[in-house]
Design an enzyme around this catalytic site. Structure first.
Site, short mmCIF file in Angstrom:
data_model
loop_
_atom_site.label_atom_id
_atom_site.label_comp_id
_atom_site.label_asym_id
_atom_site.label_seq_id
_atom_site.Cartn_x
_atom_site.Cartn_y
_atom_site.Cartn_z
N ARG A 1 13.49 10.37 -2.73
CA ARG A 1 14.35 11.51 -3.07
C ARG A 1 15.65 11.47 -2.25
NH1 ARG A 1 14.66 16.37 -0.37
NH2 ARG A 1 15.19 18.25 -1.55
N ARG B 1 -26.58 14.84 15.61
CA ARG B 1 -26.43 13.49 15.06
C ARG B 1 -25.25 12.75 15.69
NH1 ARG B 1 -27.55 15.07 8.72
NH2 ARG B 1 -29.79 14.68 8.81
N ASP C 1 -0.99 2.10 8.44
CA ASP C 1 -1.56 1.29 9.52
C ASP C 1 -0.76 1.39 10.83
OD1 ASP C 1 -3.25 0.50 7.51
OD2 ASP C 1 -2.33 -1.47 7.22
N GLU D 1 -16.51 9.86 21.47
CA GLU D 1 -17.15 9.27 22.66
C GLU D 1 -16.90 7.76 22.70
OE1 GLU D 1 -18.95 11.76 21.05
OE2 GLU D 1 -18.42 13.06 22.75
N GLY E 1 0.84 -1.21 0.00
CA GLY E 1 0.00 0.00 0.00
C GLY E 1 0.87 1.25 0.00
N GLU F 1 -11.61 -0.26 10.48
CA GLU F 1 -12.16 -1.21 9.50
C GLU F 1 -11.90 -2.66 9.92
OE1 GLU F 1 -10.26 -0.92 5.66
OE2 GLU F 1 -8.27 -1.31 6.49
N MET G 1 -9.32 3.42 7.88
CA MET G 1 -8.52 2.28 7.44
C MET G 1 -7.65 1.78 8.59
SD MET G 1 -7.02 2.64 3.65
CE MET G 1 -8.01 2.09 2.27
N GLY G 2 -6.83 0.80 8.32
CA GLY G 2 -5.93 0.27 9.36
C GLY G 2 -5.78 -1.23 9.29
N ARG H 1 -5.32 7.53 2.76
CA ARG H 1 -3.97 7.13 2.29
C ARG H 1 -3.34 8.15 1.35
NH1 ARG H 1 -4.04 1.01 0.52
NH2 ARG H 1 -3.53 1.76 -1.54
P1 ADP Z 1 2.31 -4.13 2.65
O1 ADP Z 1 3.73 -4.20 2.29
O2 ADP Z 1 1.73 -2.74 2.51
O3 ADP Z 1 2.00 -4.79 3.98
P2 ADP Z 1 1.31 -6.51 1.29
O4 ADP Z 1 1.05 -7.30 2.51
O5 ADP Z 1 0.32 -6.60 0.17
O6 ADP Z 1 1.47 -4.95 1.55
O7 ADP Z 1 2.73 -6.96 0.74
C1 ADP Z 1 3.28 -6.34 -0.41
C2 ADP Z 1 4.00 -7.37 -1.22
O8 ADP Z 1 5.08 -7.93 -0.47
C3 ADP Z 1 3.15 -8.57 -1.63
O9 ADP Z 1 2.33 -8.33 -2.73
C4 ADP Z 1 4.25 -9.58 -1.95
O10 ADP Z 1 4.82 -9.32 -3.21
C5 ADP Z 1 5.28 -9.27 -0.85
N1 ADP Z 1 5.07 -10.17 0.28
C6 ADP Z 1 4.13 -10.06 1.25
N2 ADP Z 1 4.18 -11.10 2.10
C7 ADP Z 1 5.19 -11.90 1.66
C8 ADP Z 1 5.73 -13.15 2.09
N3 ADP Z 1 5.26 -13.79 3.18
N4 ADP Z 1 6.73 -13.68 1.36
C9 ADP Z 1 7.21 -13.04 0.27
N5 ADP Z 1 6.74 -11.88 -0.19
C10 ADP Z 1 5.75 -11.30 0.48
O1 F6P Z 2 -2.14 -1.45 4.53
C1 F6P Z 2 -2.59 -0.19 4.11
C2 F6P Z 2 -4.06 -0.26 3.74
O2 F6P Z 2 -4.45 1.04 3.33
C3 F6P Z 2 -4.99 -0.78 4.85
O3 F6P Z 2 -5.27 0.19 5.81
C4 F6P Z 2 -6.17 -1.21 4.03
O4 F6P Z 2 -6.93 -2.22 4.69
C5 F6P Z 2 -5.55 -1.76 2.78
O5 F6P Z 2 -4.27 -1.15 2.67
C6 F6P Z 2 -6.35 -1.47 1.52
O6 F6P Z 2 -5.72 -2.09 0.47
P1 F6P Z 2 -6.09 -1.79 -1.06
O7 F6P Z 2 -5.50 -0.46 -1.40
O8 F6P Z 2 -5.42 -2.88 -1.78
O9 F6P Z 2 -7.57 -1.76 -1.16
#
Ligand code: ADP
Ligand code: F6P
Length: 323
Positions: free
Chosen positions: A23, A164, A129, A189, A13, A224, A171-172, A256
């Protein structure tokens, strides 16, 4: 080994702060006479060999931009041995000596695997997150909190005008950090997070209590990652005739985006500089982490085997302060 050419990619993400980090990576590396290769679209682009040389001018004007100018992707192929071998072959064929990988906890898992395959890597944590172990803050978290704060401040104006209750969903993923901290800074609250989920009955009681105390409106911030749906909570408030009319706002991907805050710009900059210094010093299989005011190196082995816990003291603080 003396470095000649290094690469940088962003994966998973996107998050505000990644551009300032890229940069810093590029210009610090150029300062030390290293050649820099930008890999597009994360591990997916790496496997496909989508890369280009980056010079100082290529990263001009990106500091204030959200997202990542190298683009990003989720790449299921990199989770397979075949994908990982293809990636390493691309790095070797392009004569790249080390790589800086910017992304979330999933990305750190992939980065650790590259290191285990003998390739020099430095990870940089970027995820709104704030669920990555080993750093007080990941890139993007501060900007995301400010975006939520701005949205909730605006919702409060209309909520109090109309008496209201607003149920705001942040997200998270499975981590309640964004909802918890925005609950504190927005005076909610009720805060609903997976780490300390309260039954729907209790949410309703809290809102009724706020009404009885004479509040003009009520803000409920829900992560979420909560196990029930916002509609279920809203239905219960209506059923119990809580006093306020109820509306749901799902903030979604808005959280995001946006120009990185001052905090995310300086954090991205410091982590980018530290990542290059670490590569030059021969370090690998580590992630830059913010520990208090210091940037430290955390072993990726430790990063991927643990999760960052939310501080539940904030939950109690929010409760006391929203009376
Ligand atoms: P984030 O890095 O934001 O947590 P993801 O969980 O989708 O997002 O991971 C991003 C990418 O990192 C995945 O699409 C995959 O290519 C790689 N990745 C995630 N988990 C693993 C894993 N257990 N082993 C190898 N590559 C991984
Ligand atoms: O991990 C970052 C995040 O924005 C989460 O907060 C959310 O659940 C998820 O990615 C959303 O993923 P996507 O952009 O693939 O819908």
């Amino acid at each position: 080994m003396k470095l000649g050419r290094i690469a940088v990619l962003s994966s998973g993400g996107d998050a505000p702060g990644i551009n300032p980090c890229i940069r810093a990576v590029v210009r610090t590396a150029l300062h030390y006479d290293l050649e820099v290769i930008g890999i597009e679209e994360g591990f997916d682009g790496l496997i496909r060999g989508e890369m280009r040389q980056l010079r100082a001018r290529d990263v001009g004007g990106i500091m204030q931009r959200g997202g990542t100018f190298l683009r990003t992707a989720r790449c299921p192929g990199f989770k397979t041995k075949k994908g990982q071998r293809q990636a390493k072959r691309e790095l070797n064929e392009s004569e790249i000596d080390g790589i800086v990988v910017i992304g979330g906890d999933g990305t750190m898992r992939g980065t650790h695997i590259l290191a285990e395959m003998g390739f020099p890597v430095i990870g940089v944590p970027a995820s709104i997150d704030n669920d990555i172990w080993g750093t007080d803050m990941s890139l993007g978290v501060d900007t995301a909190l400010n975006t939520i704060r701005e949205a909730v401040d605006k919702l409060r104006d209309t909520a109090s005008s109309h008496q209201r209750a607003f149920l705001v969903v942040t997200m998270g993923r499975n981590c309640g950090y964004l909802a918890l901290i925005s609950g504190v800074i927005c005076g909610a609250e009720v805060i609903i997070i997976p780490e300390n989920e309260i039954p729907i009955d209790e949410i309703s009681k809290e809102v009724i209590d706020a009404y009885d105390r004479g509040k003009s409106h009520s803000i409920i911030i829900m992560s979420e990652g909560a196990s029930y749906k916002p509609e279920d909570v809203a239905r219960k408030l209506v059923e119990d005739e809580c006093g306020f009319e109820t509306r749901i706002t799902i903030l979604g991907h808005v959280v995001r985006g946006g120009s990185p805050s001052a905090f995310d710009r300086i954090l991205g900059t410091r982590m980018g500089v530290s990542a290059i210094n670490a590569l030059i010093a021969g370090e690998s299989d580590v992630m830059t982490g913010l520990n208090g005011r210091e940037i430290v190196m955390r072993k990726l082995e430790d990063v991927v085997s643990q999760s960052r816990e939310v501080n539940l003291d904030f939950y109690e603080i929010a409760k006391i302060l929203s009376r």
